[in-house]
Design an enzyme around this catalytic site. Sequence first.
Site, PDB file in Angstrom:
ATOM      1  CE  LYS A  26      -8.987  -2.523   5.076  1.00 25.93           C
ATOM      2  NZ  LYS A  26      -7.525  -2.589   5.065  1.00 25.93           N
ATOM      3  CG  ASN A  27      -7.350   0.231   2.470  1.00 26.23           C
ATOM      4  OD1 ASN A  27      -7.193  -0.115   3.644  1.00 26.23           O
ATOM      5  ND2 ASN A  27      -7.458  -0.633   1.487  1.00 26.23           N
ATOM      6  NE  ARG A  80       2.418  -3.620   3.612  1.00 28.70           N
ATOM      7  CZ  ARG A  80       3.587  -4.138   3.232  1.00 28.70           C
ATOM      8  NH1 ARG A  80       4.068  -5.194   3.838  1.00 28.70           N
ATOM      9  NH2 ARG A  80       4.283  -3.583   2.246  1.00 28.70           N
ATOM     10  CB  CYS A 104      -4.510  -9.631   4.342  1.00 28.46           C
ATOM     11  SG  CYS A 104      -6.081  -9.069   4.985  1.00 28.46           S
ATOM     12  NE  ARG A 109       0.368  -7.043   2.011  1.00 28.05           N
ATOM     13  CZ  ARG A 109      -0.748  -6.597   2.599  1.00 28.05           C
ATOM     14  NH1 ARG A 109      -1.309  -7.313   3.563  1.00 28.05           N
ATOM     15  NH2 ARG A 109      -1.261  -5.415   2.278  1.00 28.05           N
ATOM     16  CG  ASP A 112      11.704  -3.751  -1.280  1.00 24.52           C
ATOM     17  OD1 ASP A 112      10.547  -4.055  -0.939  1.00 24.52           O
ATOM     18  OD2 ASP A 112      12.038  -3.736  -2.465  1.00 24.52           O
ATOM     19  CG  ASP A 295      -7.999  -4.549  -1.695  1.00 26.37           C
ATOM     20  OD1 ASP A 295      -7.857  -3.415  -1.216  1.00 26.37           O
ATOM     21  OD2 ASP A 295      -7.070  -5.383  -1.726  1.00 26.37           O
ATOM     22  CB  ILE A 317      -1.229  -6.407  -7.189  1.00 29.94           C
ATOM     23  CG1 ILE A 317      -1.536  -5.406  -8.307  1.00 29.94           C
ATOM     24  CG2 ILE A 317      -0.697  -5.705  -5.941  1.00 29.94           C
ATOM     25  CD1 ILE A 317      -2.524  -4.349  -7.986  1.00 29.94           C
TER      26      ILE A 317
HETATM   27  C1  EPZ Z   1      -2.608  -1.497   0.057  1.00 31.73           C
HETATM   28  O1  EPZ Z   1      -1.718  -2.472   0.569  1.00 31.73           O
HETATM   29  C2  EPZ Z   1      -3.959  -1.842   0.660  1.00 31.73           C
HETATM   30  N1  EPZ Z   1      -3.886  -1.756   2.110  1.00 31.73           N
HETATM   31  C3  EPZ Z   1      -4.351  -3.252   0.244  1.00 31.73           C
HETATM   32  O2  EPZ Z   1      -5.672  -3.489   0.739  1.00 31.73           O
HETATM   33  C4  EPZ Z   1      -4.379  -3.327  -1.277  1.00 31.73           C
HETATM   34  O3  EPZ Z   1      -4.652  -4.677  -1.641  1.00 31.73           O
HETATM   35  C5  EPZ Z   1      -3.026  -2.905  -1.854  1.00 31.73           C
HETATM   36  O4  EPZ Z   1      -2.691  -1.592  -1.363  1.00 31.73           O
HETATM   37  C6  EPZ Z   1      -3.022  -2.856  -3.361  1.00 31.73           C
HETATM   38  O5  EPZ Z   1      -4.036  -2.030  -3.807  1.00 31.73           O
HETATM   39  C7  EPZ Z   1      -3.893  -0.543   2.713  1.00 31.73           C
HETATM   40  O6  EPZ Z   1      -3.949   0.486   2.078  1.00 31.73           O
HETATM   41  C8  EPZ Z   1      -3.821  -0.554   4.214  1.00 31.73           C
HETATM   42  P1  EPZ Z   1       1.186  -2.465  -2.061  1.00 31.73           P
HETATM   43  P2  EPZ Z   1      -0.141  -2.298   0.374  1.00 31.73           P
HETATM   44  O7  EPZ Z   1       2.353  -1.961  -1.310  1.00 31.73           O
HETATM   45  O8  EPZ Z   1       0.193  -0.853   0.278  1.00 31.73           O
HETATM   46  C9  EPZ Z   1       4.915  -5.133  -3.136  1.00 31.73           C
HETATM   47  C10 EPZ Z   1      -7.308  -4.595   1.987  1.00 31.73           C
HETATM   48  O9  EPZ Z   1      -7.876  -5.687   1.832  1.00 31.73           O
HETATM   49  N2  EPZ Z   1       5.756  -4.304  -2.259  1.00 31.73           N
HETATM   50  O10 EPZ Z   1       0.519  -1.568  -3.054  1.00 31.73           O
HETATM   51  O11 EPZ Z   1       0.546  -3.130   1.368  1.00 31.73           O
HETATM   52  C11 EPZ Z   1       3.882  -5.963  -2.395  1.00 31.73           C
HETATM   53  O12 EPZ Z   1       4.452  -7.159  -1.939  1.00 31.73           O
HETATM   54  C12 EPZ Z   1      -5.815  -4.500   1.761  1.00 31.73           C
HETATM   55  O13 EPZ Z   1      -7.880  -3.510   2.318  1.00 31.73           O
HETATM   56  C13 EPZ Z   1       7.131  -4.550  -2.204  1.00 31.73           C
HETATM   57  O14 EPZ Z   1       7.643  -5.461  -2.860  1.00 31.73           O
HETATM   58  O15 EPZ Z   1       0.068  -2.939  -1.050  1.00 31.73           O
HETATM   59  C14 EPZ Z   1       2.824  -6.194  -3.449  1.00 31.73           C
HETATM   60  O16 EPZ Z   1       3.185  -7.318  -4.229  1.00 31.73           O
HETATM   61  C15 EPZ Z   1      -5.205  -5.820   1.373  1.00 31.73           C
HETATM   62  N3  EPZ Z   1       7.919  -3.785  -1.405  1.00 31.73           N
HETATM   63  C16 EPZ Z   1       2.913  -4.933  -4.316  1.00 31.73           C
HETATM   64  O17 EPZ Z   1       4.122  -4.283  -3.949  1.00 31.73           O
HETATM   65  C17 EPZ Z   1       7.396  -2.753  -0.668  1.00 31.73           C
HETATM   66  O18 EPZ Z   1       8.175  -2.072   0.031  1.00 31.73           O
HETATM   67  C18 EPZ Z   1       1.803  -3.939  -4.100  1.00 31.73           C
HETATM   68  O19 EPZ Z   1       1.606  -3.854  -2.727  1.00 31.73           O
HETATM   69  C19 EPZ Z   1       6.013  -2.512  -0.731  1.00 31.73           C
HETATM   70  C20 EPZ Z   1       5.213  -3.283  -1.545  1.00 31.73           C
END
Ligand code: EPZ
Length: 410
Positions: A26-27, A80, A104, A109, A112, A295, A317
């Site tokens: 998916k990702n 997302r 989710c 999330r 920025d 995940d 995370i």
């Molecule tokens: C990706 O989400 C995945 N989704 C998520 O899988 C996965 O849990 C996550 O990466 C971590 O591995 C997809 O790829 C579509 P992050 P993402 O940005 O990119 C913070 C699933 O179940 N953050 O790596 O949204 C954020 O709040 C999903 O398949 C900021 O603060 O996750 C989090 O605490 C769920 N500002 C941390 O970074 C930003 O601009 C990591 O989130 C971006 C993120």
Amino acid sequence: MRERFVVEGLNGQKKLQGEIAVRGAKNAVLKILPATVLFADEVELQNVPHIEDVDRMRELLEGLKTNQTILRKDIAERFRASIVLTGPVLARYGAVEFPFPGGCVLGERAIDLFLNGFKAMGASVVEDDSYFKITANGKLKGAHIIFPLVSVTATETLMMAAVLAEGETIIENAAMEPEIGYLAEFLNSCGAQISGMNTPVLRIQGGELLRAEGKPFVVPPDRIETGSFAILAALAGKDVTITNCDPSWLNVPLSLLAQAGVLVETTQNTIRIRGASEYRMVPVRTHEYPGFPTDLQAPMAVFMSQCAGEGSILETIFDGRFRYVDDLVVMGADMTVMNPHRILIRGPKKLTRKNLESPDLRGGLAYLLAATVAEGTSTIDNAYLIDRGYERIEERLSKLGLSIKRETSQ
Ligand code: EPZ
């Protein structure tokens, strides 16, 4: 029409057996689809999973045909990954409009990193009540971007935007999930100039539109689906082989299952799991790749509820990824949420049936696992959330001998 799953629990017996093939990630597919905006020609995708989020992404791409720079609000706010489209669209068409992305509910999330990255590349951002209008003011310019934290989709989005920017872009503190390197290699084979894959520093030389020239993108196997099935097999498997997978992308979770006492045997693209009568508790700390994937946190909590001893999960995370715990406790699990980042688990504890409702995609899968282990018949409502990431899950698990069916819930 809402649907739910109905599962006959095995009451702790390990009876599942046979083979289950992993589908496309998916990702990964949710990133190559936005990347097609960077191409002058068509891109053929192979091994695409039939999941809801792929349909949503295709609807967004379809919407761009009527308006090149606007992401359909009603669709984008449902998942997302919609935000990944903003990078290629902004880079190619010079502007993009989109709502705050959905998906989710895992805590804060923010976006920025995306907005600051686009500004660093010369774009201007206007926000009005969680709706964003970004303009590139000509071509995007290469920039030196330093992420304050690791973000998977921010890395992918800005990497793709940089492919069409003027000059060099450096992304420091980049995510290193294997799907990112896999995508970058494909883009490079079509004319992109990305280096530093699978390291914290990506360098991208901007250039012209890419060309696939008939080369297909083969969606890699879903790492999280593989791990989800391995945990299911550990909980309820007599002898289960997971096929069409890449075990090397799951070294940490598989080593923890083996440490707990699960019989794990891998080849290049299969994992054979045989369940044992007792498991030792193992400590889990989620971390960006190659650490334990967040995940798999909820599915692993179900596994740990069946391990002897006391252990904790440290979720490093997200700060709101424990919504599934309360109902597992009602089913009989001994779990205590110590703070938004830590759960204490004591086991083994017998689980009894419950009518459940998926809180999110991976929490929903965890409920399927708990229902499988439990005594009695459980229901898991809001099947859509599980269908977002797992193709025809009830058909595939039935083939392993699980009694699971889908029905309309209202
Ligand atoms: C990706 O989400 C995945 N989704 C998520 O899988 C996965 O849990 C996550 O990466 C971590 O591995 C997809 O790829 C579509 P992050 P993402 O940005 O990119 C913070 C699933 O179940 N953050 O790596 O949204 C954020 O709040 C999903 O398949 C900021 O603060 O996750 C989090 O605490 C769920 N500002 C941390 O970074 C930003 O601009 C990591 O989130 C971006 C993120």
